[in-house]
Design an enzyme around this catalytic site. Structure first.
Site, mmCIF file in Angstrom:
data_model
loop_
_atom_site.group_PDB
_atom_site.id
_atom_site.type_symbol
_atom_site.label_atom_id
_atom_site.label_comp_id
_atom_site.label_asym_id
_atom_site.label_seq_id
_atom_site.Cartn_x
_atom_site.Cartn_y
_atom_site.Cartn_z
ATOM 1 N N TYR A 71 53.755 57.209 32.716
ATOM 2 C CA TYR A 71 52.569 57.660 31.983
ATOM 3 C C TYR A 71 52.715 59.139 31.609
ATOM 4 O O TYR A 71 52.372 59.564 30.508
ATOM 5 C CB TYR A 71 51.294 57.437 32.828
ATOM 6 C CG TYR A 71 50.082 58.101 32.239
ATOM 7 C CD1 TYR A 71 49.494 57.595 31.083
ATOM 8 C CD2 TYR A 71 49.551 59.257 32.798
ATOM 9 C CE1 TYR A 71 48.398 58.235 30.506
ATOM 10 C CE2 TYR A 71 48.461 59.896 32.234
ATOM 11 C CZ TYR A 71 47.891 59.386 31.087
ATOM 12 O OH TYR A 71 46.825 60.016 30.513
ATOM 13 N N SER A 103 41.427 69.296 32.071
ATOM 14 C CA SER A 103 41.098 68.207 31.150
ATOM 15 C C SER A 103 39.728 67.631 31.490
ATOM 16 O O SER A 103 39.378 67.510 32.664
ATOM 17 C CB SER A 103 42.152 67.107 31.267
ATOM 18 O OG SER A 103 41.685 65.923 30.663
ATOM 19 N N GLN A 109 38.774 71.683 28.747
ATOM 20 C CA GLN A 109 39.160 70.934 27.542
ATOM 21 C C GLN A 109 38.219 69.763 27.293
ATOM 22 O O GLN A 109 37.819 69.055 28.217
ATOM 23 C CB GLN A 109 40.599 70.415 27.685
ATOM 24 C CG GLN A 109 41.074 69.562 26.517
ATOM 25 C CD GLN A 109 40.932 68.070 26.770
ATOM 26 O OE1 GLN A 109 41.045 67.633 27.909
ATOM 27 N NE2 GLN A 109 40.684 67.289 25.736
ATOM 28 N N TYR A 138 37.413 66.257 24.842
ATOM 29 C CA TYR A 138 37.552 65.256 23.777
ATOM 30 C C TYR A 138 36.138 64.938 23.328
ATOM 31 O O TYR A 138 35.256 64.748 24.178
ATOM 32 C CB TYR A 138 38.163 63.955 24.307
ATOM 33 C CG TYR A 138 39.625 64.003 24.655
ATOM 34 C CD1 TYR A 138 40.578 64.372 23.715
ATOM 35 C CD2 TYR A 138 40.062 63.625 25.924
ATOM 36 C CE1 TYR A 138 41.931 64.376 24.045
ATOM 37 C CE2 TYR A 138 41.420 63.622 26.256
ATOM 38 C CZ TYR A 138 42.339 64.003 25.305
ATOM 39 O OH TYR A 138 43.665 64.002 25.625
ATOM 40 N N THR A 196 40.146 69.343 21.768
ATOM 41 C CA THR A 196 41.346 68.618 21.326
ATOM 42 C C THR A 196 40.993 67.697 20.176
ATOM 43 O O THR A 196 40.101 66.843 20.307
ATOM 44 C CB THR A 196 41.937 67.822 22.503
ATOM 45 O OG1 THR A 196 42.269 68.735 23.542
ATOM 46 C CG2 THR A 196 43.192 67.059 22.082
ATOM 47 N N ARG A 224 51.601 53.740 23.429
ATOM 48 C CA ARG A 224 52.581 54.195 24.413
ATOM 49 C C ARG A 224 53.214 52.973 25.072
ATOM 50 O O ARG A 224 52.618 52.355 25.954
ATOM 51 C CB ARG A 224 51.913 55.118 25.414
ATOM 52 C CG ARG A 224 51.270 56.296 24.657
ATOM 53 C CD ARG A 224 50.508 57.223 25.494
ATOM 54 N NE ARG A 224 49.761 58.179 24.680
ATOM 55 C CZ ARG A 224 48.767 58.927 25.126
ATOM 56 N NH1 ARG A 224 48.412 58.848 26.380
ATOM 57 N NH2 ARG A 224 48.151 59.756 24.322
ATOM 58 N N LYS A 264 42.767 72.520 19.589
ATOM 59 C CA LYS A 264 44.101 72.063 20.007
ATOM 60 C C LYS A 264 44.475 70.767 19.287
ATOM 61 O O LYS A 264 43.684 69.817 19.286
ATOM 62 C CB LYS A 264 44.109 71.823 21.519
ATOM 63 C CG LYS A 264 45.373 71.179 22.066
ATOM 64 C CD LYS A 264 45.331 71.151 23.583
ATOM 65 C CE LYS A 264 46.553 70.498 24.186
ATOM 66 N NZ LYS A 264 46.528 69.043 24.118
ATOM 67 N N HIS A 299 50.316 66.720 20.749
ATOM 68 C CA HIS A 299 49.948 66.061 22.001
ATOM 69 C C HIS A 299 51.191 65.672 22.804
ATOM 70 O O HIS A 299 51.234 64.638 23.472
ATOM 71 C CB HIS A 299 49.093 64.825 21.711
ATOM 72 C CG HIS A 299 47.988 64.596 22.705
ATOM 73 N ND1 HIS A 299 46.710 65.057 22.511
ATOM 74 C CD2 HIS A 299 47.973 63.969 23.913
ATOM 75 C CE1 HIS A 299 45.960 64.697 23.552
ATOM 76 N NE2 HIS A 299 46.703 64.050 24.411
ATOM 77 N N ARG A 322 52.748 62.211 22.082
ATOM 78 C CA ARG A 322 52.087 61.037 22.669
ATOM 79 C C ARG A 322 51.144 60.338 21.707
ATOM 80 O O ARG A 322 50.543 59.328 22.046
ATOM 81 C CB ARG A 322 51.284 61.462 23.908
ATOM 82 C CG ARG A 322 52.128 62.012 25.006
ATOM 83 C CD ARG A 322 51.308 62.774 26.029
ATOM 84 N NE ARG A 322 50.562 61.936 26.948
ATOM 85 C CZ ARG A 322 51.072 61.320 28.008
ATOM 86 N NH1 ARG A 322 52.342 61.445 28.272
ATOM 87 N NH2 ARG A 322 50.313 60.596 28.808
HETATM 88 C C1 FNR Z 1 48.466 65.249 28.090
HETATM 89 N N1 FNR Z 1 47.849 66.005 27.078
HETATM 90 C C2 FNR Z 1 46.473 66.113 27.073
HETATM 91 N N2 FNR Z 1 45.860 66.912 26.148
HETATM 92 C C3 FNR Z 1 44.516 67.077 26.158
HETATM 93 O O1 FNR Z 1 44.011 67.820 25.325
HETATM 94 N N3 FNR Z 1 43.753 66.438 27.090
HETATM 95 C C4 FNR Z 1 44.276 65.607 28.025
HETATM 96 O O2 FNR Z 1 43.571 65.055 28.868
HETATM 97 C C5 FNR Z 1 45.690 65.406 28.020
HETATM 98 N N4 FNR Z 1 46.284 64.569 28.912
HETATM 99 C C6 FNR Z 1 47.659 64.507 29.000
HETATM 100 C C7 FNR Z 1 48.256 63.756 29.993
HETATM 101 C C8 FNR Z 1 49.633 63.761 30.140
HETATM 102 C C9 FNR Z 1 50.252 62.977 31.261
HETATM 103 C C10 FNR Z 1 50.442 64.530 29.261
HETATM 104 C C11 FNR Z 1 51.936 64.599 29.416
HETATM 105 C C12 FNR Z 1 49.853 65.245 28.237
HETATM 106 C C13 FNR Z 1 48.669 66.802 26.144
HETATM 107 C C14 FNR Z 1 48.974 68.159 26.747
HETATM 108 O O3 FNR Z 1 47.821 68.954 26.821
HETATM 109 C C15 FNR Z 1 50.004 68.942 25.901
HETATM 110 O O4 FNR Z 1 49.587 69.010 24.564
HETATM 111 C C16 FNR Z 1 51.410 68.342 25.953
HETATM 112 O O5 FNR Z 1 51.685 67.846 27.229
HETATM 113 C C17 FNR Z 1 52.433 69.411 25.574
HETATM 114 O O6 FNR Z 1 53.722 68.910 25.558
HETATM 115 P P1 FNR Z 1 54.758 69.036 26.799
HETATM 116 O O7 FNR Z 1 54.681 70.442 27.325
HETATM 117 O O8 FNR Z 1 54.313 68.023 27.815
HETATM 118 O O9 FNR Z 1 56.049 68.680 26.168
#
Ligand code: FNR
Length: 382
Positions: A27, A109, A130, A132, A158, A167, A256, A280, A283
């Site tokens: 995940y 988050s 943060q 949503y 976000t 995913r 973001k 993101h 993702r």
């Molecule tokens: C996230 N990201 C994310 N972003 C956000 O705004 N709220 C969230 O709850 C989450 N949850 C989340 C869970 C997991 C497991 C991951 C890996 C990522 C995105 C996160 O804030 C960020 O944008 C990315 O993870 C940046 O990329 P890198 O550093 O993981 O490569």
């Protein structure tokens, strides 16, 4: 042989893989669809060459800076990551404490396991919060009011999740399937990680989404809240909602998930205090551009008034330097802090951050620049 002295984000990733049940590791680790954007995010930072300079007085290199008015040891903040309390016991609290000790902001988050009140009670510097946008705006207002009451003054909104990305790793692990089989699969994976089972699953309770649990019938039950959250992502959100949010939230507002120069201009126009160039972490929509490739045009589009941060694929202090040279005021990191947290808790996150600060300091030293504010395109090969 075991990995006793992890040095890099990749080392912590390996340790996290050994520590976590597979469905949780996947995940975190996975991206959307074929994971092309996920791969491009890291590969494109790797392709940016730093310009080495010599015989410059680099005595007293200083990685310190301010991000959104907050003094920081380096221009980096921990990105919001949902469910962190499933990766380590009260994971958000541990990460926030590590971030504070290392002198950088922590972003909580709104789908974190710990509440803003719990996190801020454990630290003296309040976290960034943060959001949503949820369909139920009453819940959003209550969420914001609680974050404000807990001391949060910086809101990270976000905007790149009107719906959840595809995913495939989660599908393969049966995360969206119902019935006995996926439960059995997960149970098998959990039982193969007894340390996690005891430390996090048993001792780390309660496991609900504490920031939103109050709004949900049966809010103490993880699955009930998760099901509710999944129905609450709001695909009808537009710039009008941003204006509403700008009006409602009296603190700093960060947008973001910007990946396009036109959107960046519009965001700056609506009064966002900063932008985060982000896909993101690869993702959401596979096939969109890497953040490194989009950053320069977005910085140029918004000019100097609106600070631009960036995340996605940043894996070392050297990558932080490259982001600054391409015009960012700072970076967010996601997976690296989560891997360190899953591997070694608060101590792991703290060690990782300290090492990255040292790497950034070395990059500055060998590129011949002593202040963060002076890093620019002149420090990259053309
Ligand atoms: C996230 N990201 C994310 N972003 C956000 O705004 N709220 C969230 O709850 C989450 N949850 C989340 C869970 C997991 C497991 C991951 C890996 C990522 C995105 C996160 O804030 C960020 O944008 C990315 O993870 C940046 O990329 P890198 O550093 O993981 O490569």
């Amino acid at each position: 042989m075991g990995l006793h002295y992890p040095a890099t984000a990749a080392d912590y990733r390996l340790l996290a893989q050994q520590r976590l049940p597979r469905f949780l590791f996947d995940y975190i680790d996975g991206g959307a669809t074929d994971e092309l954007t996920l791969a491009a995010n890291t590969a494109d930072w790797a392709r940016v060459p730093i310009r080495q300079r010599v015989l410059v007085n680099v005595d007293g290199v200083d990685t310190g800076t301010a991000l959104l008015g907050q003094t920081c040891s380096m221009p980096l903040a921990l990105a919001p990551v949902g469910l962190a309390g499933m990766f380590a016991r009260r994971g958000e609290v541990q990460a926030a404490r590590a971030a504070q000790a290392a002198g950088v902001p922590f972003t909580l988050s709104n789908v974190g396991i710990c509440s803003a009140a719990e996190v801020n009670a454990a630290t003296t510097v309040p976290c960034w919060f943060q959001l949503y946008m949820l369909r139920d705006r009453g819940v959003v207002r209550a969420l914001l009011d609680r974050a404000w009451a807990a001391g949060c003054r910086t809101l990270v909104f976000t905007v790149d999740l009107p719906a959840l990305g595809m995913r495939h790793r989660d599908t393969r692990n049966g995360l969206s399937a119902t019935g006995a089989r996926p439960k059995l699969l997960r149970a098998t994976q959990v039982l193969s990680r007894p340390r996690w089972l005891w430390d996090v699953a048993v001792k780390g309770k309660p496991h609900n989404f504490a920031n939103v649990a109050d709004a949900v019938p049966g809010g103490q039950d993880f699955n009930a809240v998760k099901a509710w959250v999944d129905t609450q992502f709001d695909p009808s959100v537009t710039w009008d909602d941003l204006a509403w949010l700008r009006d409602y939230w009296k603190g700093r507002l960060v947008l973001k998930g910007i990946l396009d120069a036109d959107d960046a201009r519009r965001a700056a126009g609506v009064g966002a205090d900063a932008l985060v160039v982000s896909n993101h972490g690869g993702r959401q929509l596979d096939g969109v551009a890497s953040t490194a490739s989009k950053l320069p045009a977005i910085v140029q589009a918004v000019g100097a008034q609106t600070p631009v941060l960036v995340d996605g694929g940043i894996r070392s202090g050297g990558d932080v330097f490259k982001a600054l040279a391409l015009g960012a005021q700072g970076v967010l990191i996601g997976r690296p802090w989560v891997w360190a947290l899953a591997a070694e808790g608060e101590a792991g996150v703290h060690t990782l951050l300290r090492r990255w600060q040292r790497e950034l300091q070395l990059a500055m030293t060998l590129a011949g620049v002593t202040r963060v504010a002076d890093i620019g395109p002149q420090h990259l090969e053309r």
